[in-house]
Design a protein around this motif. Structure first.
Motif, short mmCIF file in Angstrom:
data_model
loop_
_atom_site.label_atom_id
_atom_site.label_comp_id
_atom_site.label_asym_id
_atom_site.label_seq_id
_atom_site.Cartn_x
_atom_site.Cartn_y
_atom_site.Cartn_z
N GLN A 70 119.59 53.24 16.42
CA GLN A 70 120.86 52.59 16.25
C GLN A 70 121.97 52.88 17.05
O GLN A 70 122.11 54.14 17.34
N PHE A 73 128.90 52.29 16.52
CA PHE A 73 129.56 51.10 16.41
C PHE A 73 130.77 51.41 15.89
O PHE A 73 131.15 52.55 15.65
N SER A 74 131.69 50.37 15.90
CA SER A 74 133.01 50.80 15.43
C SER A 74 133.29 50.44 14.00
O SER A 74 132.71 49.61 13.35
N GLY A 95 132.22 47.18 12.52
CA GLY A 95 130.95 47.02 12.45
C GLY A 95 129.86 46.97 11.32
O GLY A 95 129.11 47.78 10.96
N ALA A 98 126.23 46.47 11.48
CA ALA A 98 125.53 47.92 12.00
C ALA A 98 125.42 48.88 10.98
O ALA A 98 124.49 49.48 10.86
N THR A 156 134.82 55.18 16.46
CA THR A 156 133.02 55.02 16.86
C THR A 156 132.20 55.86 15.86
O THR A 156 132.57 57.07 16.01
#
Length: 189
Positions: A70, A73-74, A95, A98, A156
């Motif tokens: 993975q 992601f934000s 995200g 995600a 993040t």
């Protein structure tokens, strides 16, 4: 051990949300809610339930693989919602695809490790803020309305956590479950 996979928001995001929740706690009817503690705020990805200790090495190995696949992601805390009259929650934005993928990977990792998972459900990113007290009939809509404009600062997501849930201390009024991260894996490594 009672375990779950989670994304743990950073302290800055928790502080922003705490300020918004402090305002919610002044709304009429708030005494009908059991507010969750800031130290327990997390996004559950997959609930493993009671897991035998001998399965832990396999769970950790599989979660490590899931995290490695993975990319970071934000994410940001955003607005809120409710599940009926049972639970009030803060939502997420950014995200989400995600996050759903990471939730699916955590669920699959637990299954492959031999954990008897409940039926798979579509993932809904939420962070529980309060639950209705037993017998309470609190209308959660005013709280959701008050959260509607809440926008946290993006961060993040770079880790997957395996968390142990310890039950509240028996006989202590207002006691909350205690959450203990057992292991944290970096995403994308």
């Amino acid at each position: 051990m009672r375990l779950f996979a989670a994304v743990l928001p950073p302290a800055e995001a928790i502080d922003e949300l705490a300020a918004a929740v402090d305002r919610l706690r002044t709304l009429p009817g708030n005494e009908g809610l059991r507010w969750t503690g800031h130290d327990g705020w997390h996004f559950t990805l997959a609930f493993l339930g009671e897991v035998d200790e001998e399965l832990l090495p396999a769970v950790e190995e599989r979660f490590g693989r899931a995290a490695a696949r993975q990319a970071p992601f934000s994410l940001r805390l955003h607005g809120g919602g409710h599940f009926g009259r049972r639970a009030l929650w803060a939502g997420a934005a950014g995200g989400l695809d995600a996050m759903r993928l990471l939730a699916d990977r955590a669920d699959a990792a637990a299954r492959r490790a031999g954990v008897a998972m409940d039926e798979h459900r579509a993932y809904k990113a939420h962070l529980t803020l309060a639950r209705s007290r037993t017998g309470s009939d609190t209308d959660l809509r005013p709280y959701v309305d008050a959260l509607a404009g809440f926008e946290g600062t993006a961060w993040t997501v770079s880790e997957l956590a395996l968390v142990r849930s310890n039950p509240p201390t028996a006989g202590v009024p207002g006691a909350q479950p205690r959450y203990e991260p057992l292991r944290i894996w970096p995403l994308g490594h």
